[in-house]
Write an enzyme that holds these catalytic residues in place. Structure first.
Site, PDB file in Angstrom:
ATOM      1  N   SER A 138       0.849  -1.206   0.000  1.00  0.00           N
ATOM      2  CA  SER A 138       0.000   0.000   0.000  1.00  0.00           C
ATOM      3  C   SER A 138       0.872   1.239   0.000  1.00  0.00           C
ATOM      4  O   SER A 138       1.996   1.220   0.525  1.00  0.00           O
ATOM      5  CB  SER A 138      -0.884   0.021   1.249  1.00  0.00           C
ATOM      6  OG  SER A 138      -1.553   1.251   1.353  1.00  0.00           O
ATOM      7  N   TYR A 151      -0.995  -0.430  10.682  1.00  0.00           N
ATOM      8  CA  TYR A 151      -1.244  -0.678   9.255  1.00  0.00           C
ATOM      9  C   TYR A 151      -0.067  -0.164   8.418  1.00  0.00           C
ATOM     10  O   TYR A 151       0.436  -0.888   7.551  1.00  0.00           O
ATOM     11  CB  TYR A 151      -2.553  -0.014   8.815  1.00  0.00           C
ATOM     12  CG  TYR A 151      -2.920  -0.317   7.369  1.00  0.00           C
ATOM     13  CD1 TYR A 151      -3.328  -1.597   6.999  1.00  0.00           C
ATOM     14  CD2 TYR A 151      -2.826   0.661   6.378  1.00  0.00           C
ATOM     15  CE1 TYR A 151      -3.655  -1.894   5.686  1.00  0.00           C
ATOM     16  CE2 TYR A 151      -3.160   0.376   5.061  1.00  0.00           C
ATOM     17  CZ  TYR A 151      -3.577  -0.904   4.718  1.00  0.00           C
ATOM     18  OH  TYR A 151      -3.888  -1.200   3.403  1.00  0.00           O
TER      19      TYR A 151
HETATM   20  P1  NDP Z   1     -11.487  -5.731   1.819  1.00  0.00           P
HETATM   21  O1  NDP Z   1     -11.711  -5.515   3.279  1.00  0.00           O
HETATM   22  O2  NDP Z   1     -12.542  -5.353   0.855  1.00  0.00           O
HETATM   23  O3  NDP Z   1     -11.091  -7.247   1.547  1.00  0.00           O
HETATM   24  C1  NDP Z   1     -10.114  -7.871   2.320  1.00  0.00           C
HETATM   25  C2  NDP Z   1     -10.038  -9.311   1.894  1.00  0.00           C
HETATM   26  O4  NDP Z   1      -9.064  -9.970   2.717  1.00  0.00           O
HETATM   27  C3  NDP Z   1     -11.365 -10.040   2.080  1.00  0.00           C
HETATM   28  O5  NDP Z   1     -11.563 -10.922   1.002  1.00  0.00           O
HETATM   29  C4  NDP Z   1     -11.142 -10.818   3.378  1.00  0.00           C
HETATM   30  O6  NDP Z   1     -11.913 -12.004   3.315  1.00  0.00           O
HETATM   31  C5  NDP Z   1      -9.646 -11.127   3.265  1.00  0.00           C
HETATM   32  N1  NDP Z   1      -9.056 -11.428   4.562  1.00  0.00           N
HETATM   33  C6  NDP Z   1      -8.988 -10.643   5.656  1.00  0.00           C
HETATM   34  N2  NDP Z   1      -8.405 -11.303   6.671  1.00  0.00           N
HETATM   35  C7  NDP Z   1      -8.107 -12.541   6.198  1.00  0.00           C
HETATM   36  C8  NDP Z   1      -7.505 -13.676   6.772  1.00  0.00           C
HETATM   37  N3  NDP Z   1      -7.096 -13.687   8.045  1.00  0.00           N
HETATM   38  N4  NDP Z   1      -7.367 -14.781   6.010  1.00  0.00           N
HETATM   39  C9  NDP Z   1      -7.801 -14.803   4.723  1.00  0.00           C
HETATM   40  N5  NDP Z   1      -8.363 -13.745   4.121  1.00  0.00           N
HETATM   41  C10 NDP Z   1      -8.521 -12.629   4.858  1.00  0.00           C
HETATM   42  O7  NDP Z   1     -10.121  -4.956   1.510  1.00  0.00           O
HETATM   43  P2  NDP Z   1      -9.493  -4.478   0.127  1.00  0.00           P
HETATM   44  O8  NDP Z   1      -9.985  -5.284  -0.993  1.00  0.00           O
HETATM   45  O9  NDP Z   1      -9.603  -3.016   0.089  1.00  0.00           O
HETATM   46  O10 NDP Z   1      -7.967  -4.813   0.426  1.00  0.00           O
HETATM   47  C11 NDP Z   1      -7.250  -5.832  -0.259  1.00  0.00           C
HETATM   48  C12 NDP Z   1      -5.766  -5.571  -0.078  1.00  0.00           C
HETATM   49  O11 NDP Z   1      -5.437  -4.316  -0.666  1.00  0.00           O
HETATM   50  C13 NDP Z   1      -5.326  -5.465   1.396  1.00  0.00           C
HETATM   51  O12 NDP Z   1      -4.061  -6.061   1.541  1.00  0.00           O
HETATM   52  C14 NDP Z   1      -5.246  -3.974   1.617  1.00  0.00           C
HETATM   53  O13 NDP Z   1      -4.376  -3.656   2.665  1.00  0.00           O
HETATM   54  C15 NDP Z   1      -4.742  -3.505   0.265  1.00  0.00           C
HETATM   55  N6  NDP Z   1      -4.982  -2.117  -0.022  1.00  0.00           N
HETATM   56  C16 NDP Z   1      -6.272  -1.625  -0.100  1.00  0.00           C
HETATM   57  C17 NDP Z   1      -6.476  -0.293  -0.397  1.00  0.00           C
HETATM   58  C18 NDP Z   1      -7.836   0.316  -0.501  1.00  0.00           C
HETATM   59  O14 NDP Z   1      -7.925   1.550  -0.679  1.00  0.00           O
HETATM   60  N7  NDP Z   1      -8.923  -0.434  -0.442  1.00  0.00           N
HETATM   61  C19 NDP Z   1      -5.346   0.618  -0.649  1.00  0.00           C
HETATM   62  C20 NDP Z   1      -4.056  -0.008  -0.548  1.00  0.00           C
HETATM   63  C21 NDP Z   1      -3.897  -1.323  -0.259  1.00  0.00           C
HETATM   64  P3  NDP Z   1     -12.551 -12.768   4.570  1.00  0.00           P
HETATM   65  O15 NDP Z   1     -13.036 -11.733   5.516  1.00  0.00           O
HETATM   66  O16 NDP Z   1     -13.645 -13.566   3.912  1.00  0.00           O
HETATM   67  O17 NDP Z   1     -11.460 -13.617   5.101  1.00  0.00           O
END
Ligand code: NDP
Length: 259
Positions: A138, A151
């Site tokens: 990120s 974070y």
């Molecule tokens: P969301 O919260 O929409 O999705 C997060 C995903 O991660 C979900 O599918 C969740 O699924 C999964 N997840 C969370 N914890 C676990 C775990 N312990 N094991 C397996 N899966 C897990 O977030 P984003 O799509 O926004 O984020 C995706 C990535 O992008 C992250 O790494 C985030 O830090 C990064 N990012 C996002 C930004 C943004 O603006 N949105 C900007 C920069 C980086 P479930 O709960 O079903 O396990």
């Protein structure tokens, strides 16, 4: 259509990961989708054309992640691309004892979860001298933002870890791609109380991220406008950064880690 493309994505039940799954499914890829919420994975898989294997697994659980990887390898063979995208975010304050658990959770998912995702695939990739390991870091990993120490530190750690891995694997035939999204409209950003410049929709972000993966970019910020911001942030002297960011609005804290 790229019939033979095989892609494993963690955090695929929602947000950017689900958008990446849709993107690669449109390209005819065979997919391995990992996340904890099985209902969301099932609904996503049912909406996608092509072969999709789902794994309701927590990436903090190394044994479960390794067994999902072993199942994918035995059914489909070595993946072309493994995307460690699963991530969590919450504000934290060092003076609050309950936030220590928040820090642990964020590091366990965002950093150690990435290592646990890649580890089971590395042997087959190195043996074939092919494959791409992609880490979703990120822009937040570039400077430490107040109220988001865990974070920001987890994403800085991810960037450094991915760089180490990239250099370790130089000459092995396996590429490592570090991707730093700016702001993307997902559940993670839904309650951010501050302005989010250059905000992307998840499907648009996925297309841009996949382009950087196709190009085997060692490091890319998405969108490019955020890349300019990232460069400026990196150059900002500490005294100027401190003044500019001391009073910015902060990410809400979690009082309890529920998931
Ligand atoms: P969301 O919260 O929409 O999705 C997060 C995903 O991660 C979900 O599918 C969740 O699924 C999964 N997840 C969370 N914890 C676990 C775990 N312990 N094991 C397996 N899966 C897990 O977030 P984003 O799509 O926004 O984020 C995706 C990535 O992008 C992250 O790494 C985030 O830090 C990064 N990012 C996002 C930004 C943004 O603006 N949105 C900007 C920069 C980086 P479930 O709960 O079903 O396990």
């Amino acid at each position: 259509m790229e019939q033979s493309l095989k892609v494993v994505i963690t955090g695929a039940s929602d947000g950017i990961g689900a958008a990446l799954a849709r993107h690669y499914a449109e390209r005819g890829a065979t997919l391995g989708l990992i996340a904890r919420r099985e209902d969301l994975l099932q609904a996503l898989a049912a909406s996608l054309a092509g072969t999709v294997a789902i794994y309701p697994v927590d990436v903090r659980d190394g044994a479960a992640t390794a067994s999902a990887a072993a199942d994918f390898l035995s059914r489909f063979g070595r993946p072309d691309i493994v995307i460690a995208n699963a991530g969590v975010s919450a504000g934290n304050l060092t003076g609050c004892s309950e936030d220590v658990e928040t820090c642990q959770w964020i590091f366990d998912v965002n950093v150690i979860g990435m290592v646990k995702t890649f580890q089971p695939f590395l042997e087959s990739m190195c043996a074939d001298r092919r494959g791409v390991l992609v880490g979703i870091a990120s822009v937040a990993g570039i400077r430490g933002l107040p109220g988001s120490g865990a974070y920001c530190a987890s994403k800085a750690a991810a960037i450094a870890y991915l760089e180490s891995l990239r250099v370790e694997l130089r000459g092995s035939g396996v590429s490592v791609v570090t991707l730093c999204p700016g702001y993307v409209r997902t559940a993670m950003t839904a309650h951010n109380p501050y302005a989010m410049p250059f905000l992307l929709e998840a499907d648009d972000a996925a297309r841009r991220l996949a382009r950087a993966i196709d190009q085997r970019r060692a490091y890319a910020v998405v969108p490019w406008q955020m890349g300019l911001v990232a460069r400026l942030l990196r150059l900002l002297p500490r005294w100027m950064f401190d003044r500019a960011f001391a009073n910015v609005k902060r990410k809400p804290r979690r009082t309890a880690v529920t998931r």
